[in-house]
Design an enzyme around this catalytic site. Structure first.
Site, short mmCIF file in Angstrom:
data_model
loop_
_atom_site.label_atom_id
_atom_site.label_comp_id
_atom_site.label_asym_id
_atom_site.label_seq_id
_atom_site.Cartn_x
_atom_site.Cartn_y
_atom_site.Cartn_z
CB CYS A 116 85.59 -28.24 -96.45
SG CYS A 116 85.90 -29.41 -95.13
CG HIS A 256 82.84 -30.09 -98.94
ND1 HIS A 256 83.99 -30.83 -99.12
CD2 HIS A 256 82.63 -30.03 -97.59
CE1 HIS A 256 84.45 -31.18 -97.93
NE2 HIS A 256 83.65 -30.73 -96.99
CG ASN A 286 84.79 -33.92 -95.39
OD1 ASN A 286 85.56 -33.42 -96.20
ND2 ASN A 286 84.13 -33.21 -94.49
O1 UT7 Z 1 83.44 -30.68 -93.99
C1 UT7 Z 1 83.63 -29.78 -92.96
C2 UT7 Z 1 82.35 -29.35 -92.36
N1 UT7 Z 1 81.78 -30.41 -91.59
C3 UT7 Z 1 80.53 -30.77 -91.77
O2 UT7 Z 1 79.86 -30.25 -92.65
C4 UT7 Z 1 79.97 -31.79 -90.83
C5 UT7 Z 1 78.59 -31.36 -90.38
N2 UT7 Z 1 78.03 -32.23 -89.36
C6 UT7 Z 1 77.58 -33.48 -89.64
O3 UT7 Z 1 77.73 -33.96 -90.75
C7 UT7 Z 1 76.86 -34.23 -88.56
O4 UT7 Z 1 76.60 -33.36 -87.48
C8 UT7 Z 1 77.62 -35.50 -88.03
C9 UT7 Z 1 77.63 -36.54 -89.10
C10 UT7 Z 1 79.03 -35.12 -87.62
C11 UT7 Z 1 76.87 -36.06 -86.83
O5 UT7 Z 1 75.51 -36.34 -87.17
P1 UT7 Z 1 74.32 -35.80 -86.26
O6 UT7 Z 1 73.10 -36.28 -86.88
O7 UT7 Z 1 74.48 -34.31 -86.12
O8 UT7 Z 1 74.57 -36.55 -84.91
P2 UT7 Z 1 74.78 -35.97 -83.45
O9 UT7 Z 1 76.17 -35.47 -83.27
O10 UT7 Z 1 73.66 -35.03 -83.13
O11 UT7 Z 1 74.57 -37.28 -82.60
C12 UT7 Z 1 73.31 -37.95 -82.54
C13 UT7 Z 1 73.49 -39.20 -81.69
C14 UT7 Z 1 74.16 -38.92 -80.35
O12 UT7 Z 1 73.58 -39.78 -79.41
P3 UT7 Z 1 72.45 -39.24 -78.39
O13 UT7 Z 1 73.06 -38.12 -77.64
O14 UT7 Z 1 71.31 -38.80 -79.27
O15 UT7 Z 1 72.13 -40.45 -77.57
C15 UT7 Z 1 75.58 -39.32 -80.58
O16 UT7 Z 1 76.23 -39.69 -79.40
O17 UT7 Z 1 74.32 -40.13 -82.36
C16 UT7 Z 1 75.42 -40.48 -81.53
N3 UT7 Z 1 76.60 -40.68 -82.38
C17 UT7 Z 1 76.89 -41.85 -82.94
N4 UT7 Z 1 76.31 -43.05 -82.91
C18 UT7 Z 1 76.88 -44.05 -83.63
C19 UT7 Z 1 77.53 -39.77 -82.73
N5 UT7 Z 1 78.43 -40.32 -83.54
C20 UT7 Z 1 78.07 -41.62 -83.67
C21 UT7 Z 1 78.63 -42.70 -84.39
N6 UT7 Z 1 77.99 -43.90 -84.33
N7 UT7 Z 1 79.75 -42.57 -85.14
#
Ligand code: UT7
Length: 331
Positions: A116, A256, A286
């Site tokens: 990125c 970004h 992204n």
């Molecule tokens: O560009 C390259 C660099 N990349 C980035 O900068 C990405 C950085 N990371 C992020 O943007 C975020 O971490 C994500 C958008 C990828 C994920 O968001 P988050 O708030 O960190 O969610 P999480 O992975 O901690 O998941 C929270 C909950 C989980 O459920 P439980 O364990 O709390 O019950 C996941 O299973 O949300 C669940 N979850 C979803 N639910 C609905 C994960 N993905 C989804 C989804 N839809 N697509």
């Protein structure tokens, strides 16, 4: 006028494919919902490039339009750098394919892989060739066909990424405009949190790697988020401050587009109002190396000569950085 030669951005163009993958369509593919995606990322839709087309398609369309707009022939390009993690082939470089398709027969070119942060690395590298006087016209492409390496059964990644990108033309300037400063970083320790497990020399493709979806993006989102939010904000503030800029004199933050929450944190750290931040993540998601040129392309009609832009990014590698650009044209 000064004697110092800087690399000015003298034209920008972007390209996104027409096919729109909405949150609603994703709801039918994985267990997710529009509210979760919008709230956690700010993304509503992303674009998908058709089968049989590679990242070079985005580059060719962008650079052709760029040349036309600037009134130059592709044969005038000296160097073309293509920042991408989704090259058309492992080799040869996508830059070479783009040059061939453009008829840029006097250019040399190479691909640059910094995920990125690729466009920032490319911009900084390209600027050196202008500043030293070696070249007069350098094109930097930032483009990715992320749909080619996304697992559309993995809800943690498929909701984030899209296809698209753009290109800028760099030319010499003696008015103190263009790429004025950069702070770029990398930390290979971040590899474990964001990478493609197979397909490289460590783990070449086998039936098993394909069956295990190991050619797709693997991301531990929470860990990446933590590093991104801190490092992107810090490096952006550093470049702002060491160039004597303040929240009042920065005209635009060009961040970004990975997650709206990371963009907001960066703007907050710099003390910038939302109306000084380029944000189009809702429409394109992204696009990895494509996000920054896509922002510049979309905001170009509003940019004025002398505007102070801070471009910043964080991505796989880990890689991150910020670049200070004084915009070189516009009313
Ligand atoms: O560009 C390259 C660099 N990349 C980035 O900068 C990405 C950085 N990371 C992020 O943007 C975020 O971490 C994500 C958008 C990828 C994920 O968001 P988050 O708030 O960190 O969610 P999480 O992975 O901690 O998941 C929270 C909950 C989980 O459920 P439980 O364990 O709390 O019950 C996941 O299973 O949300 C669940 N979850 C979803 N639910 C609905 C994960 N993905 C989804 C989804 N839809 N697509």
């Amino acid at each position: 006028m000064s004697n110092r030669v800087t690399a000015a951005i003298t034209a920008v163009y972007g390209y996104v494919p027409e096919d729109v993958l909405t949150n609603e369509r994703l709801e039918g593919m994985v267990e997710t919902n529009d509210a979760w995606i919008t709230e956690r990322t700010g993304i509503r839709e992303r674009r998908i490039l058709g089968k049989g087309l590679g990242t070079s398609e985005i580059g060719v369309r962008s650079v052709l339009a760029l040349c036309e707009k600037r009134g130059i022939d592709p044969s005038e390009i000296d160097l073309l750098i293509c920042a991408t993690v989704t090259p058309d082939h492992q080799f040869p470089a996508t830059a070479n394919i783009i040059c061939d398709r453009l008829g840029a027969k006097n250019a040399w070119g190479f691909d640059l892989m910094a995920a990125c942060s690729g466009f920032l690395y490319g911009l900084t590298t390209g600027a050196q060739f202008i500043q030293t006087g070696k070249h007069k016209k350098v094109v930097v492409v930032g483009a990715d066909k992320m749909s080619s390496i996304i697992d559309y059964e993995d809800r943690a990644t498929c909701i984030i990424f899209g296809d698209g990108g753009g290109a800028v033309l760099l030319e010499p300037n003696t008015e103190g405009l263009g790429v004025l400063d950069s702070s770029l970083h990398s930390d290979g320790g971040g590899c474990q949190f964001l990478h493609q497990k197979a397909g490289g020399s460590v783990k070449p493709a086998t039936i098993r790697t394909v069956e295990a979806h190991e050619h797709n993006v693997y991301q531990e989102g929470k860990s990446v988020f933590k590093f991104a939010v801190t490092n992107m904000a810090e490096v952006s503030a550093l470049v702002m401050e060491r160039n004597g800029l303040t929240a009042d004199t920065v005209t635009w933050l060009v961040p970004h587009q990975a997650n709206l929450r990371i963009i907001d944190a960066t703007a907050r750290r710099m003390g910038l109002d939302e109306n000084k931040v380029m944000i189009n993540i809702a429409k394109y998601g992204n696009t990895t190396a494509g996000t920054l040129p896509l922002c510049l392309w979309e905001w170009e009609p509003r940019l004025k000569k002398g505007d102070n832009l801070i471009l910043s990014a964080f991505g796989g590698g880990f890689t991150w950085g910020a670049v200070y650009v004084k915009w070189a044209y516009g009313a």
